[in-house]
Design an enzyme around this catalytic site. Sequence first.
Site, PDB file in Angstrom:
ATOM      1  N   HIS A   4      -6.311 -22.006   9.497  1.00  0.00           N
ATOM      2  CA  HIS A   4      -7.672 -22.378   9.075  1.00  0.00           C
ATOM      3  C   HIS A   4      -8.405 -21.203   8.415  1.00  0.00           C
ATOM      4  CE1 HIS A   4     -11.675 -23.877   8.740  1.00  0.00           C
ATOM      5  NE2 HIS A   4     -12.063 -22.745   9.304  1.00  0.00           N
ATOM      6  N   CYS A  11     -13.089 -28.848   5.337  1.00  0.00           N
ATOM      7  CA  CYS A  11     -11.851 -28.094   5.106  1.00  0.00           C
ATOM      8  C   CYS A  11     -10.648 -29.044   5.140  1.00  0.00           C
ATOM      9  CB  CYS A  11     -11.702 -27.024   6.183  1.00  0.00           C
ATOM     10  SG  CYS A  11     -10.169 -26.080   6.098  1.00  0.00           S
ATOM     11  N   CYS A  66      -7.608 -28.452  10.422  1.00  0.00           N
ATOM     12  CA  CYS A  66      -8.775 -29.331  10.397  1.00  0.00           C
ATOM     13  C   CYS A  66      -8.383 -30.795  10.206  1.00  0.00           C
ATOM     14  CB  CYS A  66      -9.742 -28.896   9.302  1.00  0.00           C
ATOM     15  SG  CYS A  66     -10.502 -27.306   9.687  1.00  0.00           S
ATOM     16  N   ASP A 114       0.858  -1.179   0.000  1.00  0.00           N
ATOM     17  CA  ASP A 114       0.000   0.000   0.000  1.00  0.00           C
ATOM     18  C   ASP A 114       0.902   1.240   0.000  1.00  0.00           C
ATOM     19  OD1 ASP A 114       0.968   0.253   2.541  1.00  0.00           O
ATOM     20  OD2 ASP A 114      -0.967   0.038   3.540  1.00  0.00           O
ATOM     21  N   SER A 115       0.295   2.415  -0.061  1.00  0.00           N
ATOM     22  CA  SER A 115       1.100   3.634  -0.209  1.00  0.00           C
ATOM     23  C   SER A 115       1.574   4.189   1.129  1.00  0.00           C
ATOM     24  CB  SER A 115       0.261   4.706  -0.893  1.00  0.00           C
ATOM     25  OG  SER A 115      -0.779   5.117  -0.012  1.00  0.00           O
ATOM     26  N   ASP A 172      -8.059  -7.366  -0.112  1.00  0.00           N
ATOM     27  CA  ASP A 172      -7.198  -7.587   1.054  1.00  0.00           C
ATOM     28  C   ASP A 172      -8.020  -7.217   2.283  1.00  0.00           C
ATOM     29  OD1 ASP A 172      -6.871  -4.511   0.759  1.00  0.00           O
ATOM     30  OD2 ASP A 172      -5.962  -4.973   2.689  1.00  0.00           O
ATOM     31  N   ASP A 184      -2.834   8.208  -1.890  1.00  0.00           N
ATOM     32  CA  ASP A 184      -4.139   8.833  -2.115  1.00  0.00           C
ATOM     33  C   ASP A 184      -4.568   9.563  -0.853  1.00  0.00           C
ATOM     34  OD1 ASP A 184      -4.498   6.444  -0.694  1.00  0.00           O
ATOM     35  OD2 ASP A 184      -6.565   6.235  -1.348  1.00  0.00           O
ATOM     36  N   CYS A 240      -7.420 -28.044   5.518  1.00  0.00           N
ATOM     37  CA  CYS A 240      -6.215 -27.387   6.035  1.00  0.00           C
ATOM     38  C   CYS A 240      -5.555 -28.246   7.114  1.00  0.00           C
ATOM     39  CB  CYS A 240      -6.543 -25.990   6.562  1.00  0.00           C
ATOM     40  SG  CYS A 240      -7.192 -25.950   8.241  1.00  0.00           S
TER      41      CYS A 240
END
Length: 365
Positions: free
Chosen positions: A333, A302, A307, A92-93, A264, A146, A304
């Site tokens: 997770h 799931c 899990c 980001d800026s 994001d 910005d 992952c």
Amino acid sequence: MTGFAFELTHRDGAARRGRMTTPHGIVETPAFMPVGTQGAVKAVTSDELFACGTQIVLANTYHLHVRPGHELIRDLGGLHRFMNWSGPILTDSGGYQVFSMKGQTKLDEDGVTFRSHVDGSLLRLTPESSMEIQSALGSDIAMVLDHCPPLPAAREAVELASARTTRWARRSREAYRGPGVPFGIVQGGTDETLRELSAAELTELDFPGYAIGGVSVGEPPEAIASVARFTAARLPETRPRYLMGVGRPEDLVEAVAGGVDLFDCVMPTRNARNGTLFTAHGRINIKREQYRSDPLPLDSSCSCETCAHYSRAYLRHLFVSNEILASRLNTIHNLAYYMGLMTKLREAVAMGALAAFREAFLAPR
Ligand SMILES: [Zn+2]
């Protein structure tokens, strides 16, 4: 400007599926970027990020500028090497953090002056210096500085911020020297006339990608969805569109339906550390008594690491005992949940089935 490309592969209504090529690899869109504020996605390693399905991470220019400093990161080979992440990075800026500081920020046409949250020293960010910092970090995608007005703001304040954002975008575009590409940011609050004007002015500057800014500052979900849809429709078809700082799984589904490609948010990682976990059957607050002796995985659908190997009872025990492993397993997770959602959205768009997916996802559970 080398090594960056964006190609649309499918359309389903306003929604798109595409492929964004960066100097550090390909991102299948729509995609979600975990937030690595200080050059780390809190509690997890790069290998764990990859295992969760992460394609691209976001890092915060302000934080890395203040500590440890962008020159040091540049001298150590850039941010990818510093944090051991070989995939694409968007930075980001720094503006969002600076404008969120209360009472300490002085804004003028040239830039913004503020105090470091680490040692209180006086610092200054301009469109040019933000791009220079992001170049030193070696970002694949650099965001222009910005001016994001706080909510609620009078129309006049939003108009001024929006016009300044365009002037700063032009300066940023001219100052940026790579190694990645710059993205412009559309402002304009919830005012459609200002959004339209901002989108038109930025499009004229011909950025490789565009962000929809100023929409995660406390609006209701309907306003986020409608600003995203309205703004996305006014950006060039052939460029990626990034909705900054959004959000909840429901918000992502709505914004993908409205034509957004990138997201994001700190939500999956921050909620994980607070014990709020996303599952196919809604949110779970793992500290609740009802999970004390629950032998089931968090989400049986799931795949992952969390899990696959741990019960709700164990995760609850870790959380209420303040074990640091709780943050790591919960983060793994939640990230897997978000990445899985993006995979399903990409598949739905490719099959022309997004409307049905959206209806099923948003139905009361
Ligand atoms: Zn899981």
